[in-house]
Design a protein around this motif. Sequence first.
Motif, PDB file in Angstrom:
ATOM      1  N   THR A 107     -20.411  34.116  19.158  1.00  0.00           N
ATOM      2  CA  THR A 107     -21.183  33.572  20.275  1.00  0.00           C
ATOM      3  C   THR A 107     -20.768  32.138  20.566  1.00  0.00           C
ATOM      4  N   PHE A 108     -20.475  31.387  19.516  1.00  0.00           N
ATOM      5  CA  PHE A 108     -20.180  29.974  19.655  1.00  0.00           C
ATOM      6  C   PHE A 108     -18.689  29.680  19.516  1.00  0.00           C
ATOM      7  N   ALA A 109     -17.878  30.499  20.162  1.00  0.00           N
ATOM      8  CA  ALA A 109     -16.448  30.218  20.212  1.00  0.00           C
ATOM      9  C   ALA A 109     -16.210  28.932  20.988  1.00  0.00           C
ATOM     10  N   SER A 110     -15.156  28.216  20.620  1.00  0.00           N
ATOM     11  CA  SER A 110     -14.854  26.963  21.314  1.00  0.00           C
ATOM     12  C   SER A 110     -14.056  27.185  22.588  1.00  0.00           C
ATOM     13  N   CYS A 111     -13.530  28.382  22.788  1.00  0.00           N
ATOM     14  CA  CYS A 111     -12.876  28.761  24.038  1.00  0.00           C
ATOM     15  C   CYS A 111     -13.800  29.679  24.816  1.00  0.00           C
ATOM     16  N   THR A 112     -13.636  29.738  26.117  1.00  0.00           N
ATOM     17  CA  THR A 112     -14.445  30.662  26.903  1.00  0.00           C
ATOM     18  C   THR A 112     -14.049  32.092  26.582  1.00  0.00           C
ATOM     19  N   PHE A 113     -14.979  32.998  26.746  1.00  0.00           N
ATOM     20  CA  PHE A 113     -14.684  34.408  26.497  1.00  0.00           C
ATOM     21  C   PHE A 113     -13.570  34.885  27.433  1.00  0.00           C
ATOM     22  N   GLU A 114     -13.580  34.383  28.658  1.00  0.00           N
ATOM     23  CA  GLU A 114     -12.539  34.776  29.622  1.00  0.00           C
ATOM     24  C   GLU A 114     -11.156  34.351  29.129  1.00  0.00           C
ATOM     25  N   ASP A 115     -11.052  33.135  28.583  1.00  0.00           N
ATOM     26  CA  ASP A 115      -9.764  32.659  28.080  1.00  0.00           C
ATOM     27  C   ASP A 115      -9.294  33.480  26.880  1.00  0.00           C
ATOM     28  N   ILE A 116     -10.238  33.880  26.044  1.00  0.00           N
ATOM     29  CA  ILE A 116      -9.893  34.690  24.867  1.00  0.00           C
ATOM     30  C   ILE A 116      -9.359  36.046  25.299  1.00  0.00           C
ATOM     31  N   VAL A 117     -10.020  36.661  26.271  1.00  0.00           N
ATOM     32  CA  VAL A 117      -9.578  37.965  26.770  1.00  0.00           C
ATOM     33  C   VAL A 117      -8.227  37.841  27.466  1.00  0.00           C
ATOM     34  N   THR A 118      -8.038  36.793  28.241  1.00  0.00           N
ATOM     35  CA  THR A 118      -6.762  36.584  28.929  1.00  0.00           C
ATOM     36  C   THR A 118      -5.620  36.396  27.939  1.00  0.00           C
ATOM     37  N   ALA A 119      -5.905  35.713  26.828  1.00  0.00           N
ATOM     38  CA  ALA A 119      -4.878  35.469  25.816  1.00  0.00           C
ATOM     39  C   ALA A 119      -4.427  36.750  25.128  1.00  0.00           C
ATOM     40  N   ALA A 120      -5.325  37.705  24.974  1.00  0.00           N
ATOM     41  CA  ALA A 120      -4.999  38.952  24.277  1.00  0.00           C
ATOM     42  C   ALA A 120      -5.694  40.122  24.976  1.00  0.00           C
ATOM     43  N   PRO A 121      -5.227  40.492  26.149  1.00  0.00           N
ATOM     44  CA  PRO A 121      -5.931  41.497  26.960  1.00  0.00           C
ATOM     45  C   PRO A 121      -5.964  42.893  26.355  1.00  0.00           C
ATOM     46  N   LYS A 122      -5.022  43.203  25.463  1.00  0.00           N
ATOM     47  CA  LYS A 122      -4.956  44.547  24.881  1.00  0.00           C
ATOM     48  C   LYS A 122      -5.574  44.623  23.480  1.00  0.00           C
ATOM     49  N   GLY A 123      -6.108  43.526  23.005  1.00  0.00           N
ATOM     50  CA  GLY A 123      -6.656  43.503  21.654  1.00  0.00           C
ATOM     51  C   GLY A 123      -8.006  44.189  21.560  1.00  0.00           C
ATOM     52  N   LEU A 124      -8.297  44.733  20.377  1.00  0.00           N
ATOM     53  CA  LEU A 124      -9.611  45.318  20.104  1.00  0.00           C
ATOM     54  C   LEU A 124     -10.557  44.183  19.737  1.00  0.00           C
ATOM     55  N   ARG A 125     -11.586  43.997  20.526  1.00  0.00           N
ATOM     56  CA  ARG A 125     -12.505  42.882  20.316  1.00  0.00           C
ATOM     57  C   ARG A 125     -13.944  43.348  20.362  1.00  0.00           C
ATOM     58  N   TRP A 126     -14.729  42.813  19.422  1.00  0.00           N
ATOM     59  CA  TRP A 126     -16.164  42.992  19.400  1.00  0.00           C
ATOM     60  C   TRP A 126     -16.809  41.630  19.634  1.00  0.00           C
ATOM     61  N   PHE A 127     -18.073  41.655  20.007  1.00  0.00           N
ATOM     62  CA  PHE A 127     -18.773  40.405  20.299  1.00  0.00           C
ATOM     63  C   PHE A 127     -19.930  40.220  19.333  1.00  0.00           C
ATOM     64  N   GLN A 128     -19.967  39.049  18.671  1.00  0.00           N
ATOM     65  CA  GLN A 128     -21.043  38.725  17.738  1.00  0.00           C
ATOM     66  C   GLN A 128     -22.107  37.919  18.459  1.00  0.00           C
ATOM     67  N   LEU A 129     -23.355  38.369  18.349  1.00  0.00           N
ATOM     68  CA  LEU A 129     -24.465  37.729  19.043  1.00  0.00           C
ATOM     69  C   LEU A 129     -25.452  37.120  18.063  1.00  0.00           C
ATOM     70  N   TYR A 130     -25.712  35.830  18.237  1.00  0.00           N
ATOM     71  CA  TYR A 130     -26.887  35.213  17.639  1.00  0.00           C
ATOM     72  C   TYR A 130     -28.016  35.383  18.645  1.00  0.00           C
ATOM     73  N   VAL A 131     -29.043  36.118  18.266  1.00  0.00           N
ATOM     74  CA  VAL A 131     -30.142  36.377  19.198  1.00  0.00           C
ATOM     75  C   VAL A 131     -30.843  35.063  19.527  1.00  0.00           C
ATOM     76  N   GLN A 132     -30.936  34.769  20.827  1.00  0.00           N
ATOM     77  CA  GLN A 132     -31.528  33.528  21.307  1.00  0.00           C
ATOM     78  C   GLN A 132     -33.005  33.740  21.649  1.00  0.00           C
ATOM     79  N   PRO A 133     -33.809  32.690  21.584  1.00  0.00           N
ATOM     80  CA  PRO A 133     -35.227  32.826  21.954  1.00  0.00           C
ATOM     81  C   PRO A 133     -35.414  33.267  23.397  1.00  0.00           C
ATOM     82  N   GLU A 134     -34.483  32.885  24.274  1.00  0.00           N
ATOM     83  CA  GLU A 134     -34.584  33.266  25.678  1.00  0.00           C
ATOM     84  C   GLU A 134     -33.940  34.636  25.890  1.00  0.00           C
ATOM     85  N   GLN A 135     -34.744  35.634  26.183  1.00  0.00           N
ATOM     86  CA  GLN A 135     -34.239  36.993  26.338  1.00  0.00           C
ATOM     87  C   GLN A 135     -33.238  37.103  27.481  1.00  0.00           C
TER      88      GLN A 135
END
Length: 283
Positions: A107-135
């Motif tokens: 969740t707290f990557a230092s790069c934007t998610f878009e930049d990460i996907v652009t860097a490796a568009p064919k990679g297998l990626r999962w997303f880790q979520l820290y549940v926030q108080p704001e739904q």
Amino acid sequence: MSLLCLADFEAQAQEQLPKSTWDFISGGADDCFTRDDNIAAFKRIRLRPRYLRDMSQVDIRTTIQGEEVSAPIGIAPTGFHSLAWPDGERSTARAAQAADVCYITSTFASCTFEDIVTAAPKGLRWFQLYVQPEQDLNKQLIHKAESLGFKALVITVDVPITGNRRHYFRNELDLKMNLLRKNLRFPQEIDALTEVVTAVQGKMEVYLDGGVRTGTDVLKALALGAKCVFVGRPILWGLACKGEQGVQEVLNILKKEFHTCMTLAGCRSVAEISQDLVQFSRL
């Protein structure tokens, strides 16, 4: 200096990084007992190899959530990769794609998610979520990850508050930034793995992170029921030493060690790894 094992990368990263950055990567909460015990727990396990088998062909590939990967080894979610290397998570993502392993983005990557996907568009990626108080924020993060092609959601449930990380105070780190950095905590120990595997009764895949430092550790975790292991700190060591290349080297070392250990243990495929391979030391 040749970097032949993960411990070599650890030593080199400590030498290269500023002390505050190294403390952030290596440190745990309070006396760091859980961090250290995660590593020590693997050493209490011994292997019972099988002999007199044709080991000319050994296949370390497996699947996780229906996706084939080159080995049961993935990258655990850790934040702020730009502390270790300027290109941050983009380098990590490219290395994971090249190695054909799963990369769980924090969740707290230092790069934007878009930049990460652009860097490796064919990679297998999962997303880790820290549940926030704001739904609404949780929904926005999940929808964004889904729209960008993240294949699974990894929810952190064991951090109701941030642990007492003394090195933050000693290094006078910005406490507001602690929220972004707390995802370096990996409390899951291999000692609990068999309990979890028993509890789920084969209804879902079980993964383990925390303490994995060798390919032998990977085999031990799989023998006790894990489908895949994920590594965090060693990836940051590789990143700090050589960027994308360093992450690839860390992953390749683990895969090579795992292949060797499987061969010596008499396992020709991941499917042949079972609990009768291991015994716990009485020491």
